[in-house]
Design an enzyme around this catalytic site. Structure first.
Site, PDB file in Angstrom:
ATOM      1  CG  ASN A  55      -8.106  -4.167   1.279  1.00 37.76           C
ATOM      2  OD1 ASN A  55      -7.331  -3.224   1.393  1.00 37.76           O
ATOM      3  ND2 ASN A  55      -7.705  -5.424   1.333  1.00 37.76           N
ATOM      4  CG  HIS A  95      -1.969  -1.066   1.209  1.00 40.75           C
ATOM      5  ND1 HIS A  95      -3.263  -0.872   0.796  1.00 40.75           N
ATOM      6  CD2 HIS A  95      -1.904  -2.367   1.570  1.00 40.75           C
ATOM      7  CE1 HIS A  95      -3.944  -1.995   0.917  1.00 40.75           C
ATOM      8  NE2 HIS A  95      -3.135  -2.934   1.381  1.00 40.75           N
TER       9      HIS A  95
HETATM   10  C1  HEM Z   1      -2.017 -11.105   7.813  1.00 39.93           C
HETATM   11  C2  HEM Z   1      -2.413 -10.268   6.863  1.00 39.93           C
HETATM   12  C3  HEM Z   1      -1.860  -8.894   6.677  1.00 39.93           C
HETATM   13  C4  HEM Z   1      -0.674  -8.358   7.078  1.00 39.93           C
HETATM   14  C5  HEM Z   1       0.454  -9.056   7.851  1.00 39.93           C
HETATM   15  C6  HEM Z   1      -0.641  -6.992   6.634  1.00 39.93           C
HETATM   16  C7  HEM Z   1       0.405  -6.116   6.824  1.00 39.93           C
HETATM   17  C8  HEM Z   1       0.454  -4.821   6.383  1.00 39.93           C
HETATM   18  C9  HEM Z   1       1.558  -3.927   6.556  1.00 39.93           C
HETATM   19  C10 HEM Z   1       2.869  -4.290   7.246  1.00 39.93           C
HETATM   20  C11 HEM Z   1       1.222  -2.743   6.013  1.00 39.93           C
HETATM   21  C12 HEM Z   1       2.102  -1.496   5.922  1.00 39.93           C
HETATM   22  C13 HEM Z   1       1.805  -0.584   7.082  1.00 39.93           C
HETATM   23  C14 HEM Z   1       2.636   0.672   7.051  1.00 39.93           C
HETATM   24  O1  HEM Z   1       3.850   0.601   6.813  1.00 39.93           O
HETATM   25  O2  HEM Z   1       2.057   1.774   7.292  1.00 39.93           O
HETATM   26  C15 HEM Z   1      -0.109  -2.865   5.518  1.00 39.93           C
HETATM   27  C16 HEM Z   1      -0.821  -1.848   4.949  1.00 39.93           C
HETATM   28  C17 HEM Z   1      -2.162  -1.922   4.707  1.00 39.93           C
HETATM   29  N1  HEM Z   1      -2.957  -3.046   4.788  1.00 39.93           N
HETATM   30 FE1  HEM Z   1      -2.399  -4.862   5.378  1.00 39.93          FE
HETATM   31  N2  HEM Z   1      -1.803  -6.708   5.985  1.00 39.93           N
HETATM   32  C18 HEM Z   1      -2.585  -7.832   5.988  1.00 39.93           C
HETATM   33  C19 HEM Z   1      -3.850  -7.962   5.463  1.00 39.93           C
HETATM   34  C20 HEM Z   1      -4.652  -6.909   5.122  1.00 39.93           C
HETATM   35  C21 HEM Z   1      -6.079  -6.986   4.917  1.00 39.93           C
HETATM   36  C22 HEM Z   1      -6.917  -8.249   5.038  1.00 39.93           C
HETATM   37  C23 HEM Z   1      -6.502  -5.722   4.649  1.00 39.93           C
HETATM   38  C24 HEM Z   1      -7.877  -5.204   4.392  1.00 39.93           C
HETATM   39  C25 HEM Z   1      -8.970  -5.774   4.839  1.00 39.93           C
HETATM   40  C26 HEM Z   1      -5.337  -4.858   4.672  1.00 39.93           C
HETATM   41  C27 HEM Z   1      -5.354  -3.494   4.446  1.00 39.93           C
HETATM   42  C28 HEM Z   1      -4.246  -2.688   4.486  1.00 39.93           C
HETATM   43  C29 HEM Z   1      -4.289  -1.272   4.194  1.00 39.93           C
HETATM   44  C30 HEM Z   1      -5.513  -0.460   3.816  1.00 39.93           C
HETATM   45  C31 HEM Z   1      -2.985  -0.793   4.332  1.00 39.93           C
HETATM   46  C32 HEM Z   1      -2.521   0.631   4.126  1.00 39.93           C
HETATM   47  C33 HEM Z   1      -2.725   1.433   5.396  1.00 39.93           C
HETATM   48  C34 HEM Z   1      -2.447   2.896   5.131  1.00 39.93           C
HETATM   49  O3  HEM Z   1      -3.246   3.521   4.417  1.00 39.93           O
HETATM   50  O4  HEM Z   1      -1.435   3.404   5.613  1.00 39.93           O
HETATM   51  N3  HEM Z   1      -4.243  -5.604   4.954  1.00 39.93           N
HETATM   52  N4  HEM Z   1      -0.563  -4.147   5.731  1.00 39.93           N
END
Ligand code: HEM
Length: 501
Positions: A128, A55
């Site tokens: 999402n 992202h």
């Molecule tokens: C075990 C599953 C998941 C892991 C380990 C994971 C991990 C991460 C990590 C490490 C980031 C970066 C955060 C940052 O540096 O600011 C991220 C961003 C993000 N993830 Fe996940 N994620 C997972 C599943 C999901 C799911 C299922 C969704 C949605 C339902 C999701 C939505 C997002 C969103 C929207 C961002 C961006 C947040 C922002 O706008 O700063 N992720 N994710």
């Protein structure tokens, strides 16, 4: 001229020039004592922080959430306490796979993050634009993301890797079908829905817990680009989302969403014929109808993108009283993963940055470290540890206890028993929700995304589609042939049999 704001050094001293170095004579070298030149160059060298591991490309706005319906029978969260109540929100939308400079109108899932600055602390809804996800176990998440990012040798995106992984993880077919459908390239964030995707929980003032799903329904209507439209657009601008959103808000055309929830009584989860905590499944709307909560309106462009959007740190671990987790194992992993990412990307005290700082008082005993720029508000100058003797010092609040999260079962590694369960909802989406034209576009979008994949990966994936519906397999097979995708362009690296699960 004399009324203009005067330049200073970063230490506040008046500064004489921002254009001319101090040199030994008009042609001489720069003097070491021109410290402000060194300071300026050093600052430039430190203007970047690591981009988000996923992202990375995003667009943000500030706004307000207003309660329009009473849901206090489900949640005692203060932000829902009365109709008309308003809470400030910081949003960030994003694509998943692309780097910070990626084009906006790419086919990808979109992130939908909201930070509600409630009087009880921050609630982060990190969702999402799709109601389900590719996998249901966190063990698979890093590998899945590796297939979305660049191949280590070619440094290119690899359809071979994507479809190889998906073909071996058929639980992803629901999400991949949505991704390859019309909804795969929203026109901009204003024209897409947001979903919490996971099952979360809420509890009311009597300590009664309910399982809930979060939905944010666009009030601008769904609008999407076809592959051809997106390609033409990206040829003209890579920043179409940033342009659309920024201009909409500057012009007073504020995007809005209706926040709605699906609610399931706690006990009911035990007797369902599907796992309500499986992130690859939706809850049927006929059994769990949408209940209105309020309106989200994004109405302000941040004055500084880096400060408010790049520095924004969203985490499912940020929850408030009245909103809780569920046994969803992906959610449990995310509760750990995000704060860990923020400590790496932004630093130990990232919660104190303007984008993340709660609007309510904050009292904790975390101590020093890089960027400890805020005072210790423990309530007493000698109270830098706890428990302590000081009456005015902050103490834990037993009233903040949530009702127990009832989780039954033995510790083990469980796999889903019903092999057909992953195909039922995608089948309904394909055969009952989509019309012929939508199915046709789905076939072609998928065929385009698959080129070039090896024959083994292609056949394995087509077999997954066949288990959803024979027309799905036949349609993509035909599109692969007519769209001229060269299935043999990449050497066959894997000849495993098609999935039998
Ligand atoms: C075990 C599953 C998941 C892991 C380990 C994971 C991990 C991460 C990590 C490490 C980031 C970066 C955060 C940052 O540096 O600011 C991220 C961003 C993000 N993830 Fe996940 N994620 C997972 C599943 C999901 C799911 C299922 C969704 C949605 C339902 C999701 C939505 C997002 C969103 C929207 C961002 C961006 C947040 C922002 O706008 O700063 N992720 N994710």
């Amino acid at each position: 001229m004399s009324d203009r704001t005067k330049l200073t050094t970063s230490a506040g001293a008046p500064w004489v020039s921002n254009e001319t170095s101090e040199t030994a004579g008009p042609r001489g070298p720069v003097l070491m004592q021109d410290y402000q030149l060194i300071e300026k160059l050093a600052h430039q060298n430190r203007e970047r922080i690591p981009e988000r591991t996923v992202h990375a490309k995003g667009w943000g706005a500030q706004g307000t959430f207003t309660v329009t319906n009473d849901i206090t029978k489900y949640s005692c969260a203060k932000l829902f306490s009365e109709i008309g109540k308003q809470t400030e929100v910081l949003s960030r939308w994003s694509t998943v796979a692309g780097e910070m400079g990626a084009a906006d109108a790419e086919r990808d899932v979109r992130g939908f993050s909201l930070k509600f600055y409630t009087e009880d602390g921050n609630w982060d809804m990190v969702g999402n634009n799709t109601p389900v996800f590719f996998v249901r176990d966190a063990y698979k998440f890093p590998d899945f993301i590796h297939t979305q990012k660049r191949h280590p040798r070619t440094n290119l995106r690899s359809p071979e890797a994507m479809f190889d992984f998906w073909g071996r993880s058929p639980e992803c077919i629901h999400q991949v079908t949505i991704l390859m459908s019309d909804r795969g390239i929203p026109k901009n964030p204003a024209h897409m829905n947001g979903y919490g995707s996971h099952t979360y929980s809420m509890w009311n003032a009597d300590g009664e817990r309910f399982w809930v799903k979060f939905h944010f329904k666009t009030l601008q209507g769904h609008k999407h680009y076809t592959n051809a439209e997106a390609e033409a657009l990206i040829g003209k601008t890579r920043e179409s989302y940033q342009e659309d959103l920024f201009n909409m808000i500057e012009e007073g055309n504020f995007p809005k969403w209706r926040f709605m929830i699906q609610v399931m009584p706690e006990k009911e989860a035990e007797n369902l014929d599907f796992n309500p905590f499986d992130l690859t499944k939706v809850w049927p709307h006929k059994d769990y109808p949408l209940i209105e909560v309020g309106i989200l309106e994004m109405n302000r462009n941040p004055d500084n993108y880096f400060q408010m959007v790049e520095n924004a740190a969203y985490s499912p671990s940020n929850k408030v009283l009245g909103i809780g987790y569920s046994p969803d194992k992906m959610l449990q992993a995310r509760v750990f993963s995000y704060a860990d990412a923020h400590r790496y990307r932004l630093g130990t005290h990232y919660e104190a940055l303007p984008a993340n700082a709660p609007k309510c008082p904050v009292h904790h005993y975390h101590k020093d470290g890089p960027m400890r720029f805020f005072p210790a508000e423990t309530g007493h100058p000698d109270a830098y540890y706890s428990p302590n003797q000081y009456e005015s010092a902050a103490v834990a609040d037993p009233a903040a206890a949530e009702p127990p999260l009832r989780i039954n079962g033995d510790a083990d590694r469980y796999v889903q028993e019903d092999a057909d369960a992953d195909y039922i909802q995608p089948r309904a989406l394909y055969a009952e929700v989509m019309d012929d034209a939508e199915r046709d576009r789905l076939h072609h979008n998928m065929a385009e995304a698959m080129g070039p994949c090896s024959e083994a990966v292609t056949e394995r994936w087509l077999a997954v589609l066949g288990r959803v519906h024979p027309d799905y397999e036949a349609g993509v097979r035909k599109a692969l042939a007519t769209d001229g995708s060269d299935v043999n362009a990449v050497p066959v690296t894997n000849d495993s049999p098609v999935p039998t699960k």
